[in-house]
Design a protein around this motif. Structure first.
Motif, PDB file in Angstrom:
ATOM      1  N   ALA A  59      40.487  30.318  31.302  1.00 40.10           N
ATOM      2  CA  ALA A  59      40.559  29.516  32.529  1.00 40.10           C
ATOM      3  C   ALA A  59      40.643  28.055  32.145  1.00 40.10           C
ATOM      4  N   THR A  60      41.645  27.334  32.683  1.00 41.65           N
ATOM      5  CA  THR A  60      41.788  25.917  32.405  1.00 41.65           C
ATOM      6  C   THR A  60      40.897  25.137  33.345  1.00 41.65           C
ATOM      7  N   VAL A  61      40.065  24.257  32.784  1.00 44.02           N
ATOM      8  CA  VAL A  61      39.102  23.516  33.588  1.00 44.02           C
ATOM      9  C   VAL A  61      39.108  22.061  33.200  1.00 44.02           C
ATOM     10  N   ALA A  62      38.641  21.197  34.104  1.00 44.59           N
ATOM     11  CA  ALA A  62      38.496  19.784  33.806  1.00 44.59           C
ATOM     12  C   ALA A  62      37.240  19.607  32.990  1.00 44.59           C
ATOM     13  N   ALA A  63      37.374  18.973  31.814  1.00 45.92           N
ATOM     14  CA  ALA A  63      36.219  18.816  30.937  1.00 45.92           C
ATOM     15  C   ALA A  63      36.189  17.418  30.353  1.00 45.92           C
ATOM     16  N   ALA A  64      36.471  16.425  31.143  1.00 50.03           N
ATOM     17  CA  ALA A  64      36.556  15.055  30.653  1.00 50.03           C
ATOM     18  C   ALA A  64      35.241  14.597  30.036  1.00 50.03           C
ATOM     19  N   ALA A  65      34.136  15.034  30.604  1.00 49.66           N
ATOM     20  CA  ALA A  65      32.842  14.561  30.115  1.00 49.66           C
ATOM     21  C   ALA A  65      32.417  15.268  28.852  1.00 49.66           C
ATOM     22  N   LEU A  66      33.095  16.410  28.580  1.00 53.39           N
ATOM     23  CA  LEU A  66      32.639  17.217  27.451  1.00 53.39           C
ATOM     24  C   LEU A  66      33.617  17.238  26.297  1.00 53.39           C
ATOM     25  N   ILE A  67      34.890  17.313  26.587  1.00 53.98           N
ATOM     26  CA  ILE A  67      35.865  17.534  25.517  1.00 53.98           C
ATOM     27  C   ILE A  67      36.846  16.379  25.468  1.00 53.98           C
ATOM     28  N   GLY A  68      36.510  15.344  24.755  1.00 55.10           N
ATOM     29  CA  GLY A  68      37.433  14.273  24.417  1.00 55.10           C
ATOM     30  C   GLY A  68      38.168  13.644  25.571  1.00 55.10           C
ATOM     31  N   GLY A  69      37.623  13.676  26.783  1.00 49.68           N
ATOM     32  CA  GLY A  69      38.248  12.977  27.882  1.00 49.68           C
ATOM     33  C   GLY A  69      39.478  13.647  28.451  1.00 49.68           C
ATOM     34  N   GLY A  70      39.728  14.927  28.143  1.00 57.61           N
ATOM     35  CA  GLY A  70      40.926  15.576  28.664  1.00 57.61           C
ATOM     36  C   GLY A  70      40.596  16.909  29.283  1.00 57.61           C
ATOM     37  N   THR A  71      41.567  17.803  29.251  1.00 58.93           N
ATOM     38  CA  THR A  71      41.343  19.150  29.768  1.00 58.93           C
ATOM     39  C   THR A  71      41.121  20.094  28.610  1.00 58.93           C
ATOM     40  N   ALA A  72      40.499  21.228  28.905  1.00 57.12           N
ATOM     41  CA  ALA A  72      40.222  22.211  27.866  1.00 57.12           C
ATOM     42  C   ALA A  72      40.309  23.593  28.478  1.00 57.12           C
ATOM     43  N   THR A  73      40.254  24.611  27.632  1.00 57.98           N
ATOM     44  CA  THR A  73      40.317  25.978  28.087  1.00 57.98           C
ATOM     45  C   THR A  73      39.062  26.701  27.665  1.00 57.98           C
ATOM     46  N   ALA A  74      38.471  27.468  28.562  1.00 51.33           N
ATOM     47  CA  ALA A  74      37.206  28.148  28.281  1.00 51.33           C
ATOM     48  C   ALA A  74      37.445  29.621  28.043  1.00 51.33           C
TER      49      ALA A  74
ATOM     50  N   LYS B   3      27.382  19.337  24.665  1.00 53.14           N
ATOM     51  CA  LYS B   3      26.999  18.104  23.964  1.00 53.14           C
ATOM     52  C   LYS B   3      25.510  17.831  24.019  1.00 53.14           C
ATOM     53  N   THR B   4      24.894  18.072  25.178  1.00 53.51           N
ATOM     54  CA  THR B   4      23.481  17.707  25.345  1.00 53.51           C
ATOM     55  C   THR B   4      22.521  18.873  25.144  1.00 53.51           C
ATOM     56  N   GLY B   5      23.013  20.104  25.289  1.00 50.33           N
ATOM     57  CA  GLY B   5      22.142  21.265  25.197  1.00 50.33           C
ATOM     58  C   GLY B   5      21.326  21.494  26.464  1.00 50.33           C
ATOM     59  N   LYS B   6      21.630  20.746  27.527  1.00 46.91           N
ATOM     60  CA  LYS B   6      20.909  20.912  28.787  1.00 46.91           C
ATOM     61  C   LYS B   6      21.176  22.290  29.381  1.00 46.91           C
TER      62      LYS B   6
ATOM     63  N   LYS C 123      33.192  24.383  36.593  1.00 50.26           N
ATOM     64  CA  LYS C 123      33.347  22.933  36.630  1.00 50.26           C
ATOM     65  C   LYS C 123      33.665  22.360  35.252  1.00 50.26           C
ATOM     66  N   ALA C 124      33.075  22.936  34.214  1.00 49.40           N
ATOM     67  CA  ALA C 124      33.273  22.408  32.872  1.00 49.40           C
ATOM     68  C   ALA C 124      33.010  23.492  31.844  1.00 49.40           C
ATOM     69  N   VAL C 125      33.539  23.315  30.658  1.00 49.64           N
ATOM     70  CA  VAL C 125      33.301  24.251  29.572  1.00 49.64           C
ATOM     71  C   VAL C 125      31.844  24.159  29.147  1.00 49.64           C
ATOM     72  N   ALA C 126      31.221  25.315  28.927  1.00 50.76           N
ATOM     73  CA  ALA C 126      29.825  25.361  28.510  1.00 50.76           C
ATOM     74  C   ALA C 126      29.556  26.680  27.801  1.00 50.76           C
TER      75      ALA C 126
ATOM     76  N   GLY D 129      34.410  18.352  19.162  1.00 50.94           N
ATOM     77  CA  GLY D 129      33.460  17.337  19.588  1.00 50.94           C
ATOM     78  C   GLY D 129      32.144  17.888  20.094  1.00 50.94           C
ATOM     79  N   ALA D 130      32.027  19.214  20.196  1.00 48.04           N
ATOM     80  CA  ALA D 130      30.775  19.812  20.657  1.00 48.04           C
ATOM     81  C   ALA D 130      29.707  19.673  19.580  1.00 48.04           C
ATOM     82  N   SER D 131      28.488  19.364  19.999  1.00 50.88           N
ATOM     83  CA  SER D 131      27.379  19.238  19.054  1.00 50.88           C
ATOM     84  C   SER D 131      26.389  20.394  19.184  1.00 50.88           C
ATOM     85  N   VAL D 132      26.611  21.265  20.162  1.00 52.20           N
ATOM     86  CA  VAL D 132      25.726  22.407  20.385  1.00 52.20           C
ATOM     87  C   VAL D 132      26.467  23.690  20.006  1.00 52.20           C
TER      88      VAL D 132
END
Length: 236
Positions: free
Chosen positions: A8-23, A210-213, A187-190, A159-162
């Motif tokens: 599924a293509t999702v918006a992940a600007a906050a998580l993956i380099g400011g662009g889109t990503a696929t989960a 990125k945060t592990g939240k 909403k975002a890749v996780a 760019g993921a740290s978790v």
């Protein structure tokens, strides 16, 4: 093991380099030889004839009770945690762990860990009683899309740290972790983590790359509530 990947293509600007990503959600069935697990569970299959004699409400109640009993048995039987199973799998097969699932197979209860090495997928089975690797094999997609699938996963994790193991450790505060995989919460890749509580109740959580939240996976619960309806909201 056949690997089933949900894309599924999702918006992940906050998580993956400011662009889109696929989960991705990675899982599947056993397709290769492996050793026998030290953890063997009793057969909890119910008598279909007695099922037919129950009304729907009673049948659903028994289904829920059986599922809870099975979840509890598997969670209690696994002495090796998800992070330790992932560690054992990666010590055997170098790469990136993309998923780990506690699964009751013909050879007994196992941790089934999917490891991505470059563009090659590996399935590694780990004994949940001893932490020993029972077997591993290259897992090829029937559609021949392994390289493309790998590229999408690597892009999602850039760019993921978790890691998957980190996500499992984070989710352990919510219950016994029985599954972790790279998924889309709408909403975002996780990382998606499934847990089993003391009474066998299953819950799902998302863990930020990125945060592990850790946050509840409300989207999955809402989806389950509508599984029995058509797109117009009516029952099948």
């Amino acid at each position: 093991m056949k690997r089933n990947i949900v894309i599924a293509t999702v918006a992940a600007a906050a998580l993956i380099g400011g662009g889109t990503a696929t989960a991705f959600a990675v899982g599947g069935d056993d397709d290769g030889a492996a050793g026998t697990s030290s953890v063997q569970l009793k057969d909890n299959a119910r008598d279909n004839d007695s099922d037919d004699a129950r009304d729907d409400d009673s049948d659903n109640a028994h289904d829920d009770a059986d599922d809870a009993a099975e979840n509890t048995a598997e969670a209690k039987a696994a002495k090796v945690t998800a992070p330790d199973a992932i560690k054992a799998a990666l010590a055997h097969t170098k790469g990136t762990a993309v998923s780990a699932e506690l699964d009751d197979e013909d050879g007994g209860l196992v941790w089934d860990v999917d490891v991505l090495k470059g563009s090659t997928w590996h399935s590694v089975e780990v004994d949940p009683g001893t932490g020993k690797v029972l077997g591993s094999w290259v897992d090829k997609d029937d559609d021949g899309d392994d390289a493309a699938d790998a590229a999408r996963v690597n892009s999602a994790l850039k760019g993921a740290s978790v890691s998957a193991a980190d996500a499992a450790r984070a989710g352990a505060g919510k219950g016994t972790v029985t599954s972790v995989d790279l998924d889309d919460d709408g909403k975002a890749v996780a990382w998606n983590v499934e847990t089993t509580g003391a009474k066998g109740a299953e819950s799902e959580y998302n863990v930020d790359l990125k945060t592990g939240k850790v946050t509840p996976d409300h989207d999955d619960r809402d989806h389950d509530d509508h599984d029995g309806q058509d797109d117009d909201g009516s029952d099948d």
